[in-house]
Design an enzyme around this catalytic site. Sequence first.
Site, PDB file in Angstrom:
ATOM      1  N   PRO A  88      -3.081  -3.573   8.994  1.00 58.49           N
ATOM      2  CA  PRO A  88      -3.180  -5.030   9.153  1.00 58.49           C
ATOM      3  C   PRO A  88      -4.531  -5.473   9.719  1.00 58.49           C
ATOM      4  CG  PRO A  88      -1.510  -4.095  10.641  1.00 58.49           C
ATOM      5  CD  PRO A  88      -1.975  -2.988   9.758  1.00 58.49           C
ATOM      6  N   ARG A 152      -2.477  -3.686 -13.023  1.00 61.80           N
ATOM      7  CA  ARG A 152      -2.352  -4.716 -14.052  1.00 61.80           C
ATOM      8  C   ARG A 152      -3.708  -5.209 -14.569  1.00 61.80           C
ATOM      9  NH1 ARG A 152      -2.857  -9.588 -12.615  1.00 61.80           N
ATOM     10  NH2 ARG A 152      -1.335 -10.558 -13.977  1.00 61.80           N
TER      11      ARG A 152
HETATM   12 CL1  6GU Z   1      -1.883  -2.564   5.094  1.00 60.05          CL
HETATM   13  N1  6GU Z   1      -0.038  -2.313   6.975  1.00 60.05           N
HETATM   14  C1  6GU Z   1       0.856  -2.794   7.843  1.00 60.05           C
HETATM   15  N2  6GU Z   1       1.546  -1.947   8.616  1.00 60.05           N
HETATM   16  N3  6GU Z   1       1.105  -4.092   7.981  1.00 60.05           N
HETATM   17  C2  6GU Z   1       0.413  -4.917   7.193  1.00 60.05           C
HETATM   18  C3  6GU Z   1      -0.530  -4.476   6.270  1.00 60.05           C
HETATM   19  C4  6GU Z   1      -0.744  -3.147   6.187  1.00 60.05           C
HETATM   20  N4  6GU Z   1      -1.050  -5.552   5.645  1.00 60.05           N
HETATM   21  C5  6GU Z   1      -0.438  -6.607   6.168  1.00 60.05           C
HETATM   22  N5  6GU Z   1       0.438  -6.234   7.125  1.00 60.05           N
END
Ligand code: 6GU
Length: 245
Positions: A88, A152
């Site tokens: 994230p 895609r």
């Molecule tokens: Cl790539 N990983 C996690 N754990 N939470 C997320 C994410 C990734 N992208 C948005 N939220």
Amino acid sequence: MIFDILTLFPEMFLSPLEESILGKACEEGLITVNLINIRDYAEGRHRVTDDYPYGGGKGMIMKPEPIIRGIKAIRSQHTETRVILMTPQGSPLRQEVAKRLAQLSRICLVCGRYEGVDERVRDFVHEEISIGDYVLTGGEVAALVVIDAIARLIPGVLGDKGSSEEDSFSQGLLEYPQYTRPREFEGRKVPEVLLSGDHQTIEQWRRREALRRTWERRPDLLAKTELSKEDQELFDELKGSSGTR
Ligand code: 6GU
């Protein structure tokens, strides 16, 4: 395109990659997804992949060695591999990012779990990607999103189902409203213009509705999009008649 996925939960990928368009793309060899269990690179009788955070705090952190060994094993066999950490904290996945990645031949997606990965893993990845401003339980679902968004765009994957060039975002606008039969459902009619057979008028209507929808729902997208003279005229018509819908 070959994806190498480093994950503690390879089975999470199975059914999404068997169904529908992605399933067909795998079958036809347009994409290949290799699922690699990080645990295979963990040492000791218990093959431990996580540990307590130094300094204290909640939750567990993924240990650096198994992930980094996994990355090195992949890169030693395929030096061209682009390594991406799903987190994230990464830069947001956007259509332009998907387009850039779709040009590559080989991508390794590293899926973090728990409260995160040891910071030193970051020295072994080329980039970090997030799929949006919310927190998931792990990178697996996000990695599937990345695979889908890239797949895609690969020639042959969508087949006759349409070109990805007309999608939402590709042109910087949301898509216009679509209808199929019946002509009327519970008093809700298909807009007359779509039944007219007048392709030029239909094109114009669709463009105006795409502009309307984007203006109403995602003004941030519109601010970033260059409007042609025709678009600007359609847009001005909209603003003049706002509320008539
Ligand atoms: Cl790539 N990983 C996690 N754990 N939470 C997320 C994410 C990734 N992208 C948005 N939220």
